[in-house]
Design a protein around this motif. Structure first.
Motif, PDB file in Angstrom:
ATOM      1  N   THR A  25      -0.492 -11.993   1.925  1.00 54.06           N
ATOM      2  CA  THR A  25      -1.846 -12.402   1.536  1.00 54.06           C
ATOM      3  C   THR A  25      -2.599 -13.080   2.682  1.00 54.06           C
ATOM      4  O   THR A  25      -3.768 -12.730   2.945  1.00 54.06           O
ATOM      5  CB  THR A  25      -1.796 -13.319   0.312  1.00 54.06           C
ATOM      6  OG1 THR A  25      -1.246 -12.579  -0.800  1.00 54.06           O
ATOM      7  CG2 THR A  25      -3.185 -13.813  -0.065  1.00 54.06           C
ATOM      8  N   SER A  83      -3.661 -10.442   5.136  1.00 50.93           N
ATOM      9  CA  SER A  83      -4.691  -9.603   4.523  1.00 50.93           C
ATOM     10  C   SER A  83      -6.040 -10.305   4.544  1.00 50.93           C
ATOM     11  O   SER A  83      -7.086  -9.666   4.743  1.00 50.93           O
ATOM     12  CB  SER A  83      -4.305  -9.248   3.089  1.00 50.93           C
ATOM     13  OG  SER A  83      -3.115  -8.485   3.059  1.00 50.93           O
ATOM     14  N   ASP A  84      -6.020 -11.629   4.347  1.00 54.41           N
ATOM     15  CA  ASP A  84      -7.261 -12.405   4.380  1.00 54.41           C
ATOM     16  C   ASP A  84      -7.855 -12.406   5.788  1.00 54.41           C
ATOM     17  O   ASP A  84      -9.067 -12.224   5.969  1.00 54.41           O
ATOM     18  CB  ASP A  84      -6.996 -13.843   3.923  1.00 54.41           C
ATOM     19  CG  ASP A  84      -6.670 -13.937   2.436  1.00 54.41           C
ATOM     20  OD1 ASP A  84      -6.964 -12.985   1.694  1.00 54.41           O
ATOM     21  OD2 ASP A  84      -6.099 -14.970   2.029  1.00 54.41           O
ATOM     22  N   LYS A 141      -9.399  -9.240   6.551  1.00 52.21           N
ATOM     23  CA  LYS A 141     -10.488  -8.941   5.604  1.00 52.21           C
ATOM     24  C   LYS A 141     -10.266  -7.602   4.874  1.00 52.21           C
ATOM     25  O   LYS A 141     -11.170  -6.773   4.776  1.00 52.21           O
ATOM     26  CB  LYS A 141     -11.843  -8.938   6.331  1.00 52.21           C
ATOM     27  CG  LYS A 141     -12.230 -10.291   6.907  1.00 52.21           C
ATOM     28  CD  LYS A 141     -13.570 -10.226   7.609  1.00 52.21           C
ATOM     29  CE  LYS A 141     -14.084 -11.600   7.989  1.00 52.21           C
ATOM     30  NZ  LYS A 141     -13.171 -12.362   8.857  1.00 52.21           N
ATOM     31  N   SER A 161      -9.711  -5.182   1.716  1.00 55.11           N
ATOM     32  CA  SER A 161     -10.240  -5.135   0.354  1.00 55.11           C
ATOM     33  C   SER A 161      -9.102  -5.156  -0.660  1.00 55.11           C
ATOM     34  O   SER A 161      -7.927  -4.977  -0.313  1.00 55.11           O
ATOM     35  CB  SER A 161     -11.067  -3.862   0.158  1.00 55.11           C
ATOM     36  OG  SER A 161     -10.226  -2.719   0.203  1.00 55.11           O
ATOM     37  N   ASP A 162      -9.431  -5.372  -1.924  1.00 59.47           N
ATOM     38  CA  ASP A 162      -8.421  -5.360  -2.985  1.00 59.47           C
ATOM     39  C   ASP A 162      -7.739  -3.999  -3.060  1.00 59.47           C
ATOM     40  O   ASP A 162      -6.521  -3.915  -3.272  1.00 59.47           O
ATOM     41  CB  ASP A 162      -9.059  -5.705  -4.332  1.00 59.47           C
ATOM     42  CG  ASP A 162      -9.497  -7.160  -4.410  1.00 59.47           C
ATOM     43  OD1 ASP A 162      -8.998  -7.971  -3.604  1.00 59.47           O
ATOM     44  OD2 ASP A 162     -10.339  -7.484  -5.280  1.00 59.47           O
ATOM     45  N   ASP A 163      -8.511  -2.933  -2.901  1.00 61.84           N
ATOM     46  CA  ASP A 163      -7.929  -1.589  -2.945  1.00 61.84           C
ATOM     47  C   ASP A 163      -6.952  -1.381  -1.790  1.00 61.84           C
ATOM     48  O   ASP A 163      -5.890  -0.774  -1.961  1.00 61.84           O
ATOM     49  CB  ASP A 163      -9.036  -0.528  -2.880  1.00 61.84           C
ATOM     50  CG  ASP A 163      -9.822  -0.428  -4.182  1.00 61.84           C
ATOM     51  OD1 ASP A 163      -9.318  -0.928  -5.220  1.00 61.84           O
ATOM     52  OD2 ASP A 163     -10.934   0.134  -4.162  1.00 61.84           O
ATOM     53  N   GLN A 164      -7.308  -1.865  -0.612  1.00 61.93           N
ATOM     54  CA  GLN A 164      -6.406  -1.734   0.527  1.00 61.93           C
ATOM     55  C   GLN A 164      -5.114  -2.515   0.305  1.00 61.93           C
ATOM     56  O   GLN A 164      -4.032  -2.054   0.666  1.00 61.93           O
ATOM     57  CB  GLN A 164      -7.095  -2.224   1.801  1.00 61.93           C
ATOM     58  CG  GLN A 164      -8.199  -1.301   2.292  1.00 61.93           C
ATOM     59  CD  GLN A 164      -8.932  -1.883   3.480  1.00 61.93           C
ATOM     60  OE1 GLN A 164      -9.266  -3.074   3.505  1.00 61.93           O
ATOM     61  NE2 GLN A 164      -9.213  -1.048   4.473  1.00 61.93           N
ATOM     62  N   ARG A 165      -5.224  -3.676  -0.295  1.00 58.38           N
ATOM     63  CA  ARG A 165      -4.035  -4.503  -0.546  1.00 58.38           C
ATOM     64  C   ARG A 165      -3.105  -3.869  -1.572  1.00 58.38           C
ATOM     65  O   ARG A 165      -1.890  -4.087  -1.540  1.00 58.38           O
ATOM     66  CB  ARG A 165      -4.453  -5.903  -1.006  1.00 58.38           C
ATOM     67  CG  ARG A 165      -5.288  -6.655   0.029  1.00 58.38           C
ATOM     68  CD  ARG A 165      -5.742  -8.006  -0.491  1.00 58.38           C
ATOM     69  NE  ARG A 165      -6.788  -8.562   0.348  1.00 58.38           N
ATOM     70  CZ  ARG A 165      -6.881  -9.852   0.707  1.00 58.38           C
ATOM     71  NH1 ARG A 165      -5.984 -10.703   0.288  1.00 58.38           N
ATOM     72  NH2 ARG A 165      -7.879 -10.259   1.468  1.00 58.38           N
ATOM     73  N   ARG A 166      -3.666  -3.073  -2.465  1.00 59.69           N
ATOM     74  CA  ARG A 166      -2.860  -2.432  -3.512  1.00 59.69           C
ATOM     75  C   ARG A 166      -2.344  -1.053  -3.110  1.00 59.69           C
ATOM     76  O   ARG A 166      -1.466  -0.497  -3.773  1.00 59.69           O
ATOM     77  CB  ARG A 166      -3.680  -2.298  -4.799  1.00 59.69           C
ATOM     78  CG  ARG A 166      -3.962  -3.606  -5.504  1.00 59.69           C
ATOM     79  CD  ARG A 166      -4.508  -3.346  -6.896  1.00 59.69           C
ATOM     80  NE  ARG A 166      -5.810  -2.671  -6.831  1.00 59.69           N
ATOM     81  CZ  ARG A 166      -6.974  -3.306  -6.904  1.00 59.69           C
ATOM     82  NH1 ARG A 166      -7.003  -4.631  -7.033  1.00 59.69           N
ATOM     83  NH2 ARG A 166      -8.114  -2.633  -6.844  1.00 59.69           N
ATOM     84  N   GLU A 167      -2.877  -0.492  -2.039  1.00 60.54           N
ATOM     85  CA  GLU A 167      -2.508   0.869  -1.642  1.00 60.54           C
ATOM     86  C   GLU A 167      -1.015   0.954  -1.318  1.00 60.54           C
ATOM     87  O   GLU A 167      -0.472   0.132  -0.574  1.00 60.54           O
ATOM     88  CB  GLU A 167      -3.329   1.282  -0.415  1.00 60.54           C
ATOM     89  CG  GLU A 167      -3.057   2.695   0.049  1.00 60.54           C
ATOM     90  CD  GLU A 167      -3.892   3.068   1.267  1.00 60.54           C
ATOM     91  OE1 GLU A 167      -3.485   4.001   1.979  1.00 60.54           O
ATOM     92  OE2 GLU A 167      -4.939   2.415   1.513  1.00 60.54           O
ATOM     93  N   THR A 217       3.829  -1.482  -0.718  1.00 61.38           N
ATOM     94  CA  THR A 217       2.426  -1.357  -0.332  1.00 61.38           C
ATOM     95  C   THR A 217       2.328  -1.086   1.168  1.00 61.38           C
ATOM     96  O   THR A 217       3.206  -1.447   1.956  1.00 61.38           O
ATOM     97  CB  THR A 217       1.632  -2.634  -0.649  1.00 61.38           C
ATOM     98  OG1 THR A 217       2.121  -3.713   0.152  1.00 61.38           O
ATOM     99  CG2 THR A 217       1.741  -2.983  -2.136  1.00 61.38           C
TER     100      THR A 217
END
Length: 198
Positions: free
Chosen positions: A30, A33-34, A37, A39-45, A53
């Motif tokens: 996390t 990822s922050d 920057k 996105s939520d979709d990128q973090r879940r891919e 992931t």
């Protein structure tokens, strides 16, 4: 938008652990990822055919390359922290740690040589000619299915997959079938695994 390659995860990772505390890989996902920057979709891919992931995978390889370079050091229990060499690198206030930068560290060159990806003169990689390749292929073709599977799984471990040398394992053997059927343990407890099947 495409998730950055793992090279771009290296500097945020070494900055994150620069306080000298012990970290687990999952705790770094996390914060990195922050910083990037994402996105939520990128973090879940997720990776194809895996529950892992893509961000976790990028962070894993960033950590792996920094570790073999001697900038991070593993500790008991599956954690890691910045090394003294890593602290010296951190003081340089870099923006990015690319492959070229890591080539100054012999550990990185040795790792890349084992994985067959280094052309650097210091990697001492021998030139392979076609005759050598034919000998290797002939030897592999003579392997039994069991020995061939053992060879491939050992090779994956040797080039850096898994968290230790014994974390690449076979499933129930099928001695008469020429296939690779196993898994890689991605954490010290063996909770997270990546399936291998060819």
């Amino acid at each position: 938008m495409t998730i950055p390659k793992h090279q771009y995860f290296r500097w945020p990772l070494i900055c994150l652990v620069g306080d000298g505390e012990i970290y687990k890989l999952k705790d770094c996902i996390t914060p990195i990822s922050d910083v990037l920057k994402l996105s939520d979709d990128q973090r879940r891919e997720k990776l194809p055919l895996s529950n892992r992931t893509r961000v976790y995978d990028r962070t894993y390889w960033a950590k792996k390359h920094l570790s073999v370079s001697g900038l991070l050091e593993d500790v008991n229990g599956g954690g890691f922290r910045i090394s003294e060499e890593g602290k010296r690198v951190l003081k340089q206030n870099l923006i990015h740690i690319d492959d070229k930068y890591l080539e100054q560290f012999q550990g990185y060159l040795d790792f890349m040589r084992k994985s067959g990806k280094s052309n650097h003169p210091r990697s001492n990689k021998a030139t392979t000619n076609y005759k050598d390749q034919e000998k290797v292929i002939s030897a592999l073709m003579a392997y039994s299915p069991k020995n061939f599977e053992d060879f491939i799984l050992d090779l994956l471990s040797e080039v850096g997959y898994g968290v230790s040398s014994d974390s690449v394992k076979k499933t129930t053997p099928k001695p008469e079938i020429m296939e690779i059927d196993g898994f890689i343990e991605l954490d010290p407890l063996g909770i997270e695994k990546s399936k291998l099947y060819v």
